[in-house]
Structures are given as structure tokens and as C-alpha cells.
Design a protein around this motif. Structure first.
Motif, PDB file in Angstrom:
ATOM      1  N   GLU A   1       5.185  19.894 -17.373  1.00 53.20           N
ATOM      2  CA  GLU A   1       6.029  21.090 -17.471  1.00 53.20           C
ATOM      3  C   GLU A   1       5.311  22.189 -18.243  1.00 53.20           C
ATOM      4  N   CYS A   2       5.447  23.420 -17.732  1.00 53.37           N
ATOM      5  CA  CYS A   2       4.943  24.621 -18.415  1.00 53.37           C
ATOM      6  C   CYS A   2       6.164  25.437 -18.864  1.00 53.37           C
ATOM      7  N   SER A   3       6.237  25.737 -20.166  1.00 58.91           N
ATOM      8  CA  SER A   3       7.415  26.427 -20.711  1.00 58.91           C
ATOM      9  C   SER A   3       6.972  27.622 -21.551  1.00 58.91           C
ATOM     10  N   ILE A   4       7.717  28.763 -21.418  1.00 54.71           N
ATOM     11  CA  ILE A   4       7.440  29.953 -22.232  1.00 54.71           C
ATOM     12  C   ILE A   4       8.556  30.188 -23.242  1.00 54.71           C
ATOM     13  N   GLN A   5       9.341  29.157 -23.523  1.00 49.83           N
ATOM     14  CA  GLN A   5      10.337  29.173 -24.587  1.00 49.83           C
ATOM     15  C   GLN A   5      11.396  30.267 -24.388  1.00 49.83           C
ATOM     16  N   LYS A   6      11.996  30.309 -23.223  1.00 53.50           N
ATOM     17  CA  LYS A   6      13.135  31.190 -22.971  1.00 53.50           C
ATOM     18  C   LYS A   6      13.985  30.541 -21.892  1.00 53.50           C
ATOM     19  N   PRO A   7      15.250  30.813 -21.847  1.00 52.24           N
ATOM     20  CA  PRO A   7      16.104  30.217 -20.819  1.00 52.24           C
ATOM     21  C   PRO A   7      15.591  30.516 -19.417  1.00 52.24           C
ATOM     22  N   GLY A   8      15.408  29.450 -18.667  1.00 55.14           N
ATOM     23  CA  GLY A   8      14.893  29.614 -17.316  1.00 55.14           C
ATOM     24  C   GLY A   8      13.406  29.873 -17.259  1.00 55.14           C
ATOM     25  N   GLY A   9      12.717  29.859 -18.367  1.00 54.79           N
ATOM     26  CA  GLY A   9      11.289  30.164 -18.402  1.00 54.79           C
ATOM     27  C   GLY A   9      10.446  28.911 -18.404  1.00 54.79           C
ATOM     28  N   SER A  10      10.607  28.054 -17.435  1.00 57.25           N
ATOM     29  CA  SER A  10       9.802  26.835 -17.336  1.00 57.25           C
ATOM     30  C   SER A  10       9.569  26.495 -15.870  1.00 57.25           C
ATOM     31  N   SER A  11       8.481  25.809 -15.633  1.00 56.20           N
ATOM     32  CA  SER A  11       8.138  25.346 -14.290  1.00 56.20           C
ATOM     33  C   SER A  11       7.452  23.991 -14.426  1.00 56.20           C
ATOM     34  N   PHE A  12       7.697  23.107 -13.470  1.00 56.79           N
ATOM     35  CA  PHE A  12       7.151  21.754 -13.625  1.00 56.79           C
ATOM     36  C   PHE A  12       6.573  21.241 -12.314  1.00 56.79           C
ATOM     37  N   ALA A  13       5.757  20.189 -12.461  1.00 57.44           N
ATOM     38  CA  ALA A  13       5.154  19.491 -11.317  1.00 57.44           C
ATOM     39  C   ALA A  13       5.055  18.010 -11.694  1.00 57.44           C
ATOM     40  N   PHE A  14       4.513  17.199 -10.798  1.00 61.42           N
ATOM     41  CA  PHE A  14       4.421  15.762 -11.054  1.00 61.42           C
ATOM     42  C   PHE A  14       2.970  15.289 -10.921  1.00 61.42           C
ATOM     43  N   LEU A  15       2.627  14.422 -11.839  1.00 63.37           N
ATOM     44  CA  LEU A  15       1.304  13.809 -11.845  1.00 63.37           C
ATOM     45  C   LEU A  15       1.436  12.344 -11.413  1.00 63.37           C
ATOM     46  N   SER A  16       0.603  11.949 -10.463  1.00 65.71           N
ATOM     47  CA  SER A  16       0.567  10.557 -10.007  1.00 65.71           C
ATOM     48  C   SER A  16      -0.841  10.011 -10.272  1.00 65.71           C
ATOM     49  N   VAL A  17      -0.907   9.017 -11.136  1.00 63.08           N
ATOM     50  CA  VAL A  17      -2.185   8.365 -11.456  1.00 63.08           C
ATOM     51  C   VAL A  17      -2.222   7.046 -10.699  1.00 63.08           C
ATOM     52  N   GLN A  18      -3.250   6.842  -9.889  1.00 64.23           N
ATOM     53  CA  GLN A  18      -3.377   5.651  -9.057  1.00 64.23           C
ATOM     54  C   GLN A  18      -4.605   4.840  -9.479  1.00 64.23           C
ATOM     55  N   VAL A  19      -4.523   3.552  -9.189  1.00 66.29           N
ATOM     56  CA  VAL A  19      -5.592   2.627  -9.583  1.00 66.29           C
ATOM     57  C   VAL A  19      -6.256   2.076  -8.336  1.00 66.29           C
ATOM     58  N   ASN A  20      -7.582   2.200  -8.298  1.00 69.52           N
ATOM     59  CA  ASN A  20      -8.366   1.663  -7.191  1.00 69.52           C
ATOM     60  C   ASN A  20      -8.779   0.231  -7.533  1.00 69.52           C
ATOM     61  N   GLY A  21      -8.188  -0.736  -6.840  1.00 72.05           N
ATOM     62  CA  GLY A  21      -8.467  -2.143  -7.143  1.00 72.05           C
ATOM     63  C   GLY A  21      -9.645  -2.676  -6.348  1.00 72.05           C
ATOM     64  N   SER A  22      -9.655  -3.993  -6.118  1.00 72.33           N
ATOM     65  CA  SER A  22     -10.733  -4.672  -5.390  1.00 72.33           C
ATOM     66  C   SER A  22     -10.249  -5.087  -4.011  1.00 72.33           C
ATOM     67  N   LEU A  23     -11.195  -5.192  -3.098  1.00 74.53           N
ATOM     68  CA  LEU A  23     -10.907  -5.593  -1.720  1.00 74.53           C
ATOM     69  C   LEU A  23     -11.992  -6.564  -1.282  1.00 74.53           C
ATOM     70  N   LEU A  24     -11.604  -7.716  -0.740  1.00 74.77           N
ATOM     71  CA  LEU A  24     -12.620  -8.703  -0.383  1.00 74.77           C
ATOM     72  C   LEU A  24     -12.145  -9.591   0.763  1.00 74.77           C
ATOM     73  N   ILE A  25     -13.154 -10.065   1.520  1.00 70.94           N
ATOM     74  CA  ILE A  25     -13.007 -11.135   2.495  1.00 70.94           C
ATOM     75  C   ILE A  25     -13.924 -12.251   2.025  1.00 70.94           C
ATOM     76  N   LYS A  26     -13.400 -13.477   1.934  1.00 73.63           N
ATOM     77  CA  LYS A  26     -14.121 -14.544   1.263  1.00 73.63           C
ATOM     78  C   LYS A  26     -15.502 -14.803   1.864  1.00 73.63           C
ATOM     79  N   ASN A  27     -15.619 -14.784   3.192  1.00 65.65           N
ATOM     80  CA  ASN A  27     -16.893 -15.067   3.838  1.00 65.65           C
ATOM     81  C   ASN A  27     -17.445 -13.796   4.469  1.00 65.65           C
ATOM     82  N   SER A  28     -18.763 -13.641   4.393  1.00 68.08           N
ATOM     83  CA  SER A  28     -19.390 -12.488   5.023  1.00 68.08           C
ATOM     84  C   SER A  28     -19.661 -12.729   6.498  1.00 68.08           C
ATOM     85  N   SER A  29     -19.663 -13.998   6.916  1.00 65.11           N
ATOM     86  CA  SER A  29     -19.865 -14.325   8.329  1.00 65.11           C
ATOM     87  C   SER A  29     -19.103 -15.606   8.653  1.00 65.11           C
ATOM     88  N   LEU A  30     -18.801 -15.763   9.940  1.00 65.12           N
ATOM     89  CA  LEU A  30     -18.029 -16.912  10.390  1.00 65.12           C
ATOM     90  C   LEU A  30     -18.479 -17.275  11.803  1.00 65.12           C
TER      91      LEU A  30
END
Length: 385
Positions: free
Chosen positions: A128-157
Motif C-alpha cells: 500500500e502507498c499512502s499520503i496520509q489523507k482520507p482516500g489518499g492511498s492506493s494498493f497492489a498485491f505481491l505474490s512470492v513464488q518458490v521454484n522447487g525441484s523436478l525430476l524423473i528417476k531414470n534418464s533412460s528406459l
């Protein structure tokens, strides 16, 4: 940054951004004081507020807030908690290294940029951004995401022809749960051919398990892709599925068998060599022990025999003597009768025969008469032990 008095700011704001109401008041001749008040309220409004942002954990997040010239104070809040304050006459007041700002000015507006460093999963929420007056604010949303691991057990079959197999792709530690898709030879696979299950762990991260079922006819390169909004490119894992014929399988089996035979032969050779060394050592050890035992027995026998001989010698030397034996005196006569030797242990006395005569005594020695009779009672007894 320019600093002006409130009256000047109000006049500039009113002349630059007149509202419809102020223009109407001017036409009606209501004076400039009212227009100044209207202009003063307009100067403290937010022209452009922050916009939503989605970032990966550990990266930076940036938000901009633009206000009209004439503002006095601007505050940035994260989930209703103040994180940074900007004062017109002083500049930004930073209380944490994770939250900093940059400023951009022009003649009509001021832009404050909030920078969140090393974003964390719990930073997700309302900015939120506020200038300390009635109605004097604006907001947005932050989404923090986590990049995990991805695997297939065997490289060939390696699979047989016309054999149905299942390929498992596992995604661990993501936030939010990733969207998983499959590709074969750069072509998307129909979603009906695989099933994806999602679960959430105790740390707030998500896991996903996708199982692809297929019956390959030829060798295929399968790719599992996981994507979340913050990732610029999907994360992927690849496996090569090789379709083998009976000849290939038999050759593979023969190669495997021969390899195992060679390995077993080498192992048995090493074990046999070690056992041979141990056997030789045991035989040598036994021989040494036996030789030492024989030598000790011989020494013991010799010692026992010596002790026995010494004991027998002592017994012979310690034999009893006949105390009744009186040695005969030597008599020299002209003739010494010959006495027949007596058998041992005999008590009989043999008288010399009269027809036997001894040789004369040596010359120069006196002869003694032997005309006295021999005493038959003198007997010599010898005891043998």
C-alpha cells in the motif's frame, strides 16, 4: 527537488489542475480562496498507484507510486505494516536493508519506487502507498513464488515392443503447486494420457506427482515440464524411452551373463589364492610346532635316561660289603699250587691237585716254606648287586 510554500503550491496546483467546480466558482465570482482550497486538496492526491507483482523467492520486487506535486509525506506499507517513509522536506527514511527506495521528480509530480530485496514467501500480500489523507492511498498485491525441484528417476528406459509403461515425474518444494505438462519429441501429449496429483507439505510448500502411461512403438524422448507464473521458462526433466527388439535383448542378456561370469571368476580366483596362502601358513605353523615338540621330547628322554643311569650307578657304587671277609696273607713258597677257578657265587673250596706244580719264585727273593696245611675254613663271599 523543489520546495515551495503552501500558498504557492496551492496557486500552482489550482492554475495547473483547475477542477470543474473551481472554474464554475470563478465564473460566479466566489473569490480565489475557495479555489485555493479545492486546488490544495487536488495536489495531495495519488496520480498512479502500485501494480501487482509476482516474483521468485530471493529476487527483488519493485512498486511505484506517483503523486501530484505539493505532497508532504508518503508511507509504504506491507500487509498494513509500515516499511518505509518518504518526507518531502527530508527524503526517504529507511529502517531495514530489505526495504529501500528510489525517487523520480518532474515539475508536476513525484514518483517513489519501493524496492524489496531478497523476497521471502511470507512477503506475499498487500502493498500500500499512502499520503496520509482520507482516500489518499492506493494498493497492489505481491505474490512470492518458490521454484522447487523436478525430476524423473531414470534418464533412460529400455522396454519391449508393445509394452505399456508408466513414467513418473515428481515436483517437490514448489509454491504454488506447479502446472505439469508432458511432451514427446517436441509435441504436447494429450492430458488424458497422464494423471497429476498435488499435495501440500508442512512447510507451506507444494508437491506434485505426474504419471504418464504410454505404449511406445519407437524410441521417444519424453519431457516433463513444470511451470509457475514467476518462472520465465518452464523447468523440465527428460527421459529417453528405447524400444528394444528380441535380438537386442538377447545380446544384452548374453553380455550381462558374460560380465557376471567374468566378475565371479575373478572373485573366486582371489578368494582361492587367499585360502591357499592361509593353508600354506597353517601347514608351516604345524610343522614348526611338531618339530619343536619332537626336539623337546628327545631332550626330555635324554634327561630321563641320564637320571636313570646316574641312579643305577649310585646304587652299584653304594652296594654293601661283606664285613666277615678277612683277606689272606701272601705266602711265598717255592711251589704255588694251581687253583682251579671257582664258578661265581659258589661256596665250595677246591684243593689243588698234587700233580701240578708252579714255577719257581723269581730269583733274588727269599722263598718261604709252604708245608703248612691250607686252612679250608677261609671263605670269601662276594655280593653282587
Amino acid at each position: 527537488m523543489s520546495h515551495q510554500s503552501p500558498a504557492t503550491q496551492s496557486r500552482d496546483c489550482a492554475s495547473t489542475h483547475p477542477t470543474a467546480l473551481s472554474r464554475k466558482r470563478q465564473r460566479l465570482g466566489l473569490g480565489k480562496a475557495s479555489s485555493r482550497r479545492e486546488g490544495l486538496g487536488f495536489c495531495y492526491s495519488i496520480l498512479n498507484g502500485p501494480t501487482n507483482a509476482t516474483v521468485l523467492a530471493g529476487s527483488e520486487a519493485r512498486f511505484n507510486c506517483t503523486v501530484a506535486d505539493g505532497w508532504a509525506i508518503l508511507i509504504w506499507l506491507l500487509n498494513t505494516n509500515p516499511v518505509l517513509t518518504v518526507i518531502n522536506s527530508h527524503g526517504p527514511i529507511e529502517t531495514s536493508d530489505r526495504f529501500t527506495s528510489q525517487s523520480y521528480n518532474n515539475s508536476q509530480s513525484f514518483t517513489s519506487e519501493l524496492i524489496i530485496h531478497n523476497t521471502q514467501l511470507n512477503d506475499s500480500g498487500k502493498i500500500e502507498c499512502s499520503i496520509q489523507k482520507p482516500g489518499g492511498s492506493s494498493f497492489a498485491f505481491l505474490s512470492v513464488q518458490v521454484n522447487g525441484s523436478l525430476l524423473i528417476k531414470n534418464s533412460s528406459l529400455i522396454v519391449k515392443e508393445n509394452t505399456t509403461v508408466e513414467i513418473v515425474c515428481e515436483a517437490l518444494g514448489w509454491a504454488p503447486a506447479p502446472d505439469i505438462t508432458w511432451m514427446t519429441n517436441d509435441s504436447l501429449i494429450d492430458k488424458l494420457r497422464y494423471v497429476t496429483q498435488q499435495s501440500q507439505g508442512s512447510n507451506g510448500l507444494h508437491n506434485a506427482l505426474s504419471v504418464l502411461t504410454l505404449t511406445p512403438m519407437n524410441t521417444e524422448i519424453l519431457t516433463c515440464l513444470a511451470v509457475i507464473e514467476a518462472l520465465p521458462n518452464p523447468q523440465n526433466a527428460t527421459i529417453a524411452v528405447i524400444v528394444g527388439n528380441s535380438t537386442l535383448e538377447s545380446d544384452y542378456s548374453e553380455d550381462s551373463t558374460s560380465t557376471w561370469v567374468i566378475v565371479l571368476a575373478v572373485v573366486f580366483s582371489i578368494v582361492g589364492f587367499i585360502l591357499l596362502i592361509i593353508l600354506i601358513w597353517v601347514v608351516v605353523r604345524c610343522c614348526c610346532l611338531k618339530k619343536g615338540s619332537t626336539y623337546e621330547n628327545e631332550v626330555r628322554k635324554i634327561s630321563i635316561k641320564k637320571k636313570t643311569d646316574d641312579h643305577l650307578g649310585n646304587r652299584q657304587r653304594s652296594g654293601s660289603e661283606n664285613q666277615g671277609y678277612i683277606p689272606e696273607e701272601q705266602h711265598y713258597t717255592g711251589q704255588i699250587p694251581t687253583i682251579v677257578s671257582l664258578p661265581p657265587m659258589s661256596t665250595k673250596f677246591t684243593v689243588p691237585r698234587p700233580d701240578l706244580h708252579t714255577s719257581s719264585a723269581p730269583k733274588g727273593r727269599p722263598q718261604r716254606r709252604t708245608d703248612y696245611p691250607i686252612n679250608p675254613k677261609k671263605i670269601r663271599n662276594v655280593t653282587h648287586v
